[in-house]
Design an enzyme around this catalytic site. Structure first.
Site, PDB file in Angstrom:
ATOM      1  N   HIS A   1      13.272  -5.330  35.059  1.00 35.96           N
ATOM      2  CA  HIS A   1      12.334  -5.337  33.926  1.00 35.96           C
ATOM      3  C   HIS A   1      12.753  -6.464  32.975  1.00 35.96           C
ATOM      4  CE1 HIS A   1       9.195  -3.534  31.575  1.00 35.96           C
ATOM      5  NE2 HIS A   1       9.975  -3.257  30.558  1.00 35.96           N
TER       6      HIS A   1
ATOM      7  N   HIS B   1       6.348 -10.856  27.976  1.00 31.47           N
ATOM      8  CA  HIS B   1       6.208  -9.545  28.608  1.00 31.47           C
ATOM      9  C   HIS B   1       4.716  -9.251  28.719  1.00 31.47           C
ATOM     10  CE1 HIS B   1       6.467  -5.531  29.805  1.00 31.47           C
ATOM     11  NE2 HIS B   1       7.395  -5.072  28.985  1.00 31.47           N
TER      12      HIS B   1
ATOM     13  N   CYS C   1       4.491  -0.040  29.780  1.00 30.27           N
ATOM     14  CA  CYS C   1       4.849  -1.295  30.444  1.00 30.27           C
ATOM     15  C   CYS C   1       5.324  -1.099  31.876  1.00 30.27           C
ATOM     16  CB  CYS C   1       5.880  -2.041  29.609  1.00 30.27           C
ATOM     17  SG  CYS C   1       5.210  -2.532  28.004  1.00 30.27           S
TER      18      CYS C   1
END
Lengths: 263, 389
Positions: free
Chosen positions: B279, B316, B149
């Site tokens: 994040h 996400h 990610c």
């Protein structure tokens, strides 16, 4: 101009450990085998309980590199060693197993993280305490050449003191999928894990687009078979074993050809 | 010596809150939600059945033969090309994209009985990048980065490095990932997905939801850009935790190292940071670690630096996330507004920074820091400079 030096290369293939294990003609020796499978390295311990075969091959290739370079694992620990990992196919094995496991609950939560390509270098970083620059690149031989060139730039810029370029390719679990591509059937698919340790040195390396396969690469292809991302690292191992100086390794992937040469 | 800055000339996106850059930015400022029940593949047997699914993508012509990941990338590329031409010879145009999943949905098809070579080949992680290169006519280097990610940040960093090394004159760089059953099953098994709304940094945060999207930027050596630019990438770093395959290091040591390296490459100290795009997944552990790291890096200024997360509206988006967040940083400077952290209402003892609650903040941050984490102990940091009018 700042250059690099090849401090060590570690090689494990379906033919065994090191360059000496390679046959003269992989196609002839492989016979009707489409895949020459690499033995799973016998790494013991609780920490490796869940690690996949490709992870274990990666860890073993790094150890073989340290052995070749004659340095300890403590010497590479910390923030000053970069790890650049390349693979075209190795994650496929783990992904397929996860897909084949089917329904929710039948594939454990602990399997899923191992489907990420970054699982292989992750196990390496944990095993050797590597906390420096860390990137996974996906692709075949030309991408490995890019990784080697990038490692050289990281060293030249002082972003690291040592750089490990690692590639792992496993095929057995997805052999039927690879068999659909006739271009991959001209020689055996040979599983491999290979790693090069680069340090600052006298000779710059330069990558360029190319249009032919070097003699070194042709020898590797003939003796080992198709190893995708591992090919250029096997070329470096052969150059080191043969005393070739300076060396040029080439690679092809998806219609692109590149060459990496020592000045 | 400080490396040459690299210009970010333009951007193009496709996201659950907007199908192009303008709609994406409007969605961020209005607090739009792209979270919905997933319709494209079966989810009835999963604990959590929602995500940031893009309901409409171009489907005609060439698109019909492409996997979803490639369609996402090409949609973002079309948005990018509408904003800036690729003015270089084809051999000097490169592609560097990050992904957590590559073409894994195609692999699912191949394993599930789709017998074609195309299905097997598309299952390789770098297939969408090569499809994008073909779509753009790019004949320079084509690289796929997979730092889970954090991929969308690592890709921008690698692209900058390739430009400085004169491996290309223009690079289309960014990240992508498509929602598919493979990843939904995985995160469902990990129990990382929340049944509630995503609440980054909030005291009630209970997990993440996944989303899909693609984000691309056009990058060039700063000295080569004559016209307007969106901003500059001043520094980047990707580092390892070396602690766990799936979980972030609770100490945040690796993330801190990445931030420090990126700032050093930018030739800046932490006092220069005016805004942080975190994040901010909304998981208890991630948000606590990031907050602690930002406090250490920013020191006494930490409480005064706005920190946001844009994941609550889109989910996400994995490989796309870091690039979307980098673009958001540059748009914040251009438009004089920092999007708020949707879902955040009040923090706790471990999440006690200024998370830009409730509404966008009127501010024009010139220097931004963007942080990302991923499976495999991957950390990435970008230091960006927006163009302040």
């Amino acid at each position: 101009m700042t250059g690099v030096s090849l401090a060590g290369v570690g090689v494990i293939t379906g033919w065994g450990r090191g360059v000496d294990a390679w046959p003269d003609d992989a196609r002839r020796v492989a016979g009707d085998r489409a895949v020459v499978t690499a033995a799973t390295p016998p790494l013991d311990g609780e920490r490796f309980r869940r690690a996949t075969r490709e992870c274990l091959l990666g860890v073993a290739a790094v150890q073989a590199t340290l052995d070749d370079a004659g340095i300890s694992r403590e010497a590479i620990a910390g923030t000053h060693t970069a790890l650049l990992y390349v693979t075209a196919a190795a994650y496929g094995s783990s992904n397929r197993a996860f897909i084949a496991a089917g329904e929710p609950g039948s594939a454990g939560a602990l399997h899923f993280p191992y489907t990420a390509p970054s699982a292989v270098p992750a196990e390496v970083t944990i095993e050797y305490g590597l906390r420096g620059t860390y990137v996974t690149l996906i692709g075949g031989a030309t991408v490995t050449l890019e990784a080697l060139a990038w490692a050289g730039r990281l060293l030249a810029e002082g972003a690291c003191e040592r750089a490990l370029v690692l590639a792992v390719e496993t095929f057995a679990e997805c052999a039927d999928l690879f068999a659909r591509d006739r271009r991959l059937l001209s020689r055996p698919l040979t599983e491999a894990a290979a790693c090069a340790l680069l340090v600052l040195g006298a000779r710059p390396i330069e990558i360029r687009a190319g249009d032919h396969v070097s003699d070194m690469t042709a020898r590797v292809d003939r003796r080992v078979g198709e190893t995708l991302a591992c090919g250029p690292l096997l070329g470096l191992a052969l150059a080191r074993a043969s005393g070739d100086d300076p060396w040029t390794v080439t690679g092809r992937w998806r219609g692109r050809t590149a060459a990496l040469a020592e000045a | 010596m400080r490396p040459e800055p690299v210009a970010i000339v333009a951007a193009g996106v496709v996201t659950p809150i907007g199908g192009d850059l303008d709609a994406f930015w409007t969605g961020l400022l209005t607090g739009a939600s792209g979270i919905s029940t997933i319709e494209r593949f079966p989810v009835g047997d999963l604990r959590v059945q929602r995500g940031g699914e893009i309901k409409k993508l171009p489907s005609g012509g060439e698109s019909a033969r492409r996997c979803r990941a490639s369609r996402l990338l090409c949609a973002a590329a079309d948005d990018l090309r509408a904003r800036a031409p690729l003015a270089a010879t084809r051999a000097r145009i490169g592609v560097v994209v990050g992904t957590a999943l590559g073409g894994v949905e195609a692999l699912e098809d191949a394993v599930g009985g789709e017998r074609s070579l195309r299905a097997a080949a598309a299952g390789l992680y770098d297939s969408p990048a090569h499809t994008l290169a073909g779509h753009l006519g790019a004949r320079g280097p084509v690289l796929t980065v997979s730092t889970a990610c954090a991929s969308g940040a690592s890709a921008l960093g690698l692209a900058a490095d390739l430009l400085r090394a004169d491996r290309a004159d223009l690079i289309v760089a960014g990240g992508y990932d498509g929602l598919c059953r493979f990843v939904m099953r995985g995160f469902d098994a990990l129990r990382s997905l929340t049944r509630e709304r995503i609440r980054p940094f909030d005291r009630r945060r209970s997990g993440l939801l996944l989303g899909e999207g693609a984000a691309l930027v056009l990058m060039a050596r700063d000295a080569d850009v004559a016209g307007p630019r969106l901003g500059r990438l001043l520094g980047h770093a990707s580092t390892s935790d070396a602690t766990h395959v799936a979980a972030p290091d609770p100490s945040g040591r690796g993330l801190q190292h990445a931030i420090e390296l990126a700032l050093a490459q930018a030739g800046l100290d932490a006092d220069a940071v005016e805004f942080v795009s975190a994040h901010g997944t909304g998981t208890p552990l991630n948000d606590r670690i990031e907050t602690a790291v930002l406090k250490r890096v920013l020191g006494r200024r930490a409480a005064g630096v706005p920190v946001n997360s844009i994941k609550a509206g889109m989910g996400h988006t994995m490989g796309a996330a870091a690039t979307l967040e980098a673009i958001m940083c540059l748009l914040a400077a251009r438009h004089g507004a920092i999007p708020h952290t949707l879902g955040f209402e009040s923090g706790d003892a471990e999440c006690d920074l200024d998370y830009v609650p409730l509404r966008p903040r009127s501010a024009r941050p010139r220097v931004s820091l963007s942080t990302s984490l991923g499976f495999g102990g991957c950390n990435a940091a970008l230091v960006l400079e927006g163009v302040v009018a």
